[in-house]
Design a protein around this motif. Structure first.
Motif, PDB file in Angstrom:
ATOM      1  N   HIS A   1      18.214   3.826  -0.164  1.00 15.17           N
ATOM      2  CA  HIS A   1      17.699   2.773   0.595  1.00 15.17           C
ATOM      3  C   HIS A   1      16.143   2.891   0.224  1.00 15.17           C
ATOM      4  O   HIS A   1      15.502   3.962  -0.377  1.00 15.17           O
ATOM      5  CB  HIS A   1      17.754   3.110   2.016  1.00 15.17           C
ATOM      6  CG  HIS A   1      17.364   4.460   2.591  1.00 15.17           C
ATOM      7  ND1 HIS A   1      18.244   5.645   2.210  1.00 15.17           N
ATOM      8  CD2 HIS A   1      16.262   5.281   2.666  1.00 15.17           C
ATOM      9  CE1 HIS A   1      17.703   6.771   2.564  1.00 15.17           C
ATOM     10  NE2 HIS A   1      16.377   6.420   2.979  1.00 15.17           N
ATOM     11  N   GLY A   2      15.394   1.839   0.354  1.00 18.76           N
ATOM     12  CA  GLY A   2      13.988   1.700   0.295  1.00 18.76           C
ATOM     13  C   GLY A   2      13.354   1.135   1.183  1.00 18.76           C
ATOM     14  O   GLY A   2      13.572   0.247   2.089  1.00 18.76           O
ATOM     15  N   CYS A   3      12.026   1.358   1.470  1.00 20.15           N
ATOM     16  CA  CYS A   3      11.065   0.707   2.417  1.00 20.15           C
ATOM     17  C   CYS A   3       9.659   0.426   1.719  1.00 20.15           C
ATOM     18  O   CYS A   3       9.235   1.490   0.719  1.00 20.15           O
ATOM     19  CB  CYS A   3      10.846   1.477   3.595  1.00 20.15           C
ATOM     20  SG  CYS A   3      12.427   1.874   4.640  1.00 20.15           S
ATOM     21  N   GLY A   4       8.961  -0.528   2.140  1.00 22.66           N
ATOM     22  CA  GLY A   4       7.639  -0.447   1.836  1.00 22.66           C
ATOM     23  C   GLY A   4       6.649  -1.048   2.830  1.00 22.66           C
ATOM     24  O   GLY A   4       6.855  -1.566   3.962  1.00 22.66           O
ATOM     25  N   VAL A   5       5.385  -0.757   2.654  1.00 25.65           N
ATOM     26  CA  VAL A   5       4.289  -1.154   3.648  1.00 25.65           C
ATOM     27  C   VAL A   5       3.642  -2.145   2.980  1.00 25.65           C
ATOM     28  O   VAL A   5       2.929  -1.780   2.029  1.00 25.65           O
ATOM     29  CB  VAL A   5       3.451   0.023   4.365  1.00 25.65           C
ATOM     30  CG1 VAL A   5       2.497  -0.507   5.496  1.00 25.65           C
ATOM     31  CG2 VAL A   5       4.667   0.804   5.207  1.00 25.65           C
ATOM     32  N   THR A   6       3.302  -3.230   3.385  1.00 26.42           N
ATOM     33  CA  THR A   6       2.627  -4.190   2.831  1.00 26.42           C
ATOM     34  C   THR A   6       1.048  -4.104   3.146  1.00 26.42           C
ATOM     35  O   THR A   6       0.593  -3.127   4.037  1.00 26.42           O
ATOM     36  CB  THR A   6       2.680  -5.751   3.389  1.00 26.42           C
ATOM     37  OG1 THR A   6       2.332  -5.946   4.558  1.00 26.42           O
ATOM     38  CG2 THR A   6       4.214  -5.982   2.740  1.00 26.42           C
ATOM     39  N   LEU A   7       0.006  -4.701   2.662  1.00 24.38           N
ATOM     40  CA  LEU A   7      -1.433  -4.369   2.952  1.00 24.38           C
ATOM     41  C   LEU A   7      -1.748  -5.092   4.574  1.00 24.38           C
ATOM     42  O   LEU A   7      -2.663  -4.693   4.744  1.00 24.38           O
ATOM     43  CB  LEU A   7      -2.312  -5.125   1.926  1.00 24.38           C
ATOM     44  CG  LEU A   7      -2.388  -4.727   0.525  1.00 24.38           C
ATOM     45  CD1 LEU A   7      -3.397  -5.440  -0.441  1.00 24.38           C
ATOM     46  CD2 LEU A   7      -2.872  -3.040   0.485  1.00 24.38           C
ATOM     47  N   THR A   8      -0.724  -6.016   4.888  1.00 22.51           N
ATOM     48  CA  THR A   8      -1.036  -6.460   6.279  1.00 22.51           C
ATOM     49  C   THR A   8      -0.088  -5.623   7.237  1.00 22.51           C
ATOM     50  O   THR A   8       0.146  -6.044   8.277  1.00 22.51           O
ATOM     51  CB  THR A   8      -0.429  -7.904   6.065  1.00 22.51           C
ATOM     52  OG1 THR A   8       0.791  -8.054   5.877  1.00 22.51           O
ATOM     53  CG2 THR A   8      -1.542  -8.713   5.332  1.00 22.51           C
TER      54      THR A   8
ATOM     55  N   GLN B   1       3.019  -4.508   7.242  1.00 20.25           N
ATOM     56  CA  GLN B   1       4.301  -5.020   7.714  1.00 20.25           C
ATOM     57  C   GLN B   1       5.268  -4.176   7.036  1.00 20.25           C
ATOM     58  O   GLN B   1       5.173  -3.713   5.669  1.00 20.25           O
ATOM     59  CB  GLN B   1       4.745  -6.532   7.041  1.00 20.25           C
ATOM     60  CG  GLN B   1       3.917  -7.663   7.846  1.00 20.25           C
ATOM     61  CD  GLN B   1       4.182  -8.943   7.103  1.00 20.25           C
ATOM     62  OE1 GLN B   1       4.316  -9.236   5.853  1.00 20.25           O
ATOM     63  NE2 GLN B   1       4.384  -9.956   7.998  1.00 20.25           N
ATOM     64  N   LEU B   2       6.258  -3.708   7.643  1.00 21.92           N
ATOM     65  CA  LEU B   2       7.213  -3.042   6.907  1.00 21.92           C
ATOM     66  C   LEU B   2       8.394  -3.776   6.375  1.00 21.92           C
ATOM     67  O   LEU B   2       8.843  -4.626   6.974  1.00 21.92           O
ATOM     68  CB  LEU B   2       7.741  -1.920   8.128  1.00 21.92           C
ATOM     69  CG  LEU B   2       9.018  -1.099   7.707  1.00 21.92           C
ATOM     70  CD1 LEU B   2       8.578   0.053   6.754  1.00 21.92           C
ATOM     71  CD2 LEU B   2       9.660  -0.366   8.717  1.00 21.92           C
ATOM     72  N   ARG B   3       8.659  -3.446   5.030  1.00 20.96           N
ATOM     73  CA  ARG B   3       9.775  -4.423   4.388  1.00 20.96           C
ATOM     74  C   ARG B   3      10.762  -3.413   3.611  1.00 20.96           C
ATOM     75  O   ARG B   3      10.576  -2.402   3.522  1.00 20.96           O
ATOM     76  CB  ARG B   3       9.191  -5.267   3.331  1.00 20.96           C
ATOM     77  CG  ARG B   3       7.978  -6.068   4.196  1.00 20.96           C
ATOM     78  CD  ARG B   3       7.363  -7.173   2.977  1.00 20.96           C
ATOM     79  NE  ARG B   3       8.257  -8.215   2.202  1.00 20.96           N
ATOM     80  CZ  ARG B   3       8.734  -9.224   2.386  1.00 20.96           C
ATOM     81  NH1 ARG B   3       8.022  -9.715   3.577  1.00 20.96           N
ATOM     82  NH2 ARG B   3       9.386  -9.720   1.728  1.00 20.96           N
TER      83      ARG B   3
ATOM     84  N   LYS C   1       0.796  -1.185  -0.018  1.00 19.38           N
ATOM     85  CA  LYS C   1      -0.187  -0.159   0.011  1.00 19.38           C
ATOM     86  C   LYS C   1       0.927   1.186   0.154  1.00 19.38           C
ATOM     87  O   LYS C   1       0.358   2.416  -0.372  1.00 19.38           O
ATOM     88  CB  LYS C   1      -0.869  -0.031   1.222  1.00 19.38           C
ATOM     89  CG  LYS C   1      -0.259  -0.116   2.559  1.00 19.38           C
ATOM     90  CD  LYS C   1      -1.446  -0.036   3.540  1.00 19.38           C
ATOM     91  CE  LYS C   1      -0.922  -0.197   4.950  1.00 19.38           C
ATOM     92  NZ  LYS C   1      -2.129  -0.243   6.011  1.00 19.38           N
ATOM     93  N   ASP C   2       2.134   1.088   0.256  1.00 21.71           N
ATOM     94  CA  ASP C   2       3.104   2.332   0.166  1.00 21.71           C
ATOM     95  C   ASP C   2       4.602   1.753  -0.078  1.00 21.71           C
ATOM     96  O   ASP C   2       4.810   0.645   0.348  1.00 21.71           O
ATOM     97  CB  ASP C   2       2.791   3.036   1.590  1.00 21.71           C
ATOM     98  CG  ASP C   2       3.359   4.686   1.544  1.00 21.71           C
ATOM     99  OD1 ASP C   2       3.597   5.095   0.026  1.00 21.71           O
ATOM    100  OD2 ASP C   2       3.304   5.504   2.338  1.00 21.71           O
ATOM    101  N   VAL C   3       5.275   2.809  -0.603  1.00 17.13           N
ATOM    102  CA  VAL C   3       6.829   2.440  -0.753  1.00 17.13           C
ATOM    103  C   VAL C   3       7.313   3.987  -0.873  1.00 17.13           C
ATOM    104  O   VAL C   3       6.755   4.862  -1.066  1.00 17.13           O
ATOM    105  CB  VAL C   3       6.729   1.697  -2.299  1.00 17.13           C
ATOM    106  CG1 VAL C   3       6.356   2.668  -3.312  1.00 17.13           C
ATOM    107  CG2 VAL C   3       8.171   1.448  -2.733  1.00 17.13           C
ATOM    108  N   ALA C   4       8.546   3.686  -0.452  1.00 11.48           N
ATOM    109  CA  ALA C   4       9.468   4.926  -0.390  1.00 11.48           C
ATOM    110  C   ALA C   4      10.838   4.518  -0.725  1.00 11.48           C
ATOM    111  O   ALA C   4      11.482   3.520  -0.063  1.00 11.48           O
ATOM    112  CB  ALA C   4       9.544   5.522   0.943  1.00 11.48           C
TER     113      ALA C   4
END
Length: 109
Positions: free
Chosen positions: A98-105, A107-109, A84-87
């Motif tokens: 660097h990169g990060c994402g937030v899943t629909l559940t 979770q920070l990945r 649902k989100d990415v940076a």
């Protein structure tokens, strides 16, 4: 929601074009997107199916591109996860993106 267009310096194929500098919006593919984030070398976007697609030169593994170093077009990344989100960011002091994402559940990945 809409098509993904990019422009600017294209040294590492961030704009999926053969030109060194892309001065007008260039359509990256035919998918439809809801979010996009660009770093110095890499871009990532979330399509309307909540899938993560990334492209560019993956200098410090900031994006989960299947080929760890290079993708000229938005490529399905982190297969099996929905986002649902990415940076994508840049550390200009140490030159380490660097990169990060937030899943629909959530979770920070």
């Amino acid at each position: 929601t809409g098509n993904l267009y990019c422009w600017g310096r294209n040294e590492d194929n961030q704009v999926n074009n053969t030109l060194a500098y892309v001065t007008s919006p260039y359509q990256m593919d035919n998918d439809s997107y809801v979010r996009v984030s660009m770093g110095e070398f890499t871009g990532c976007a979330i399509n309307t199916s909540d899938e993560l697609k990334c492209w560019g030169f993956n200098y410090a593994y900031e994006a989960p591109i299947p080929d760890p170093f290079w993708s000229e077009v938005p490529t399905l990344s982190d297969i099996g996860q929905l986002y649902k989100d990415v940076a994508i960011g840049n550390d200009t002091t140490n030159y380490m993106p660097h990169g990060c994402g937030v899943t629909l559940t959530d979770q920070l990945r």
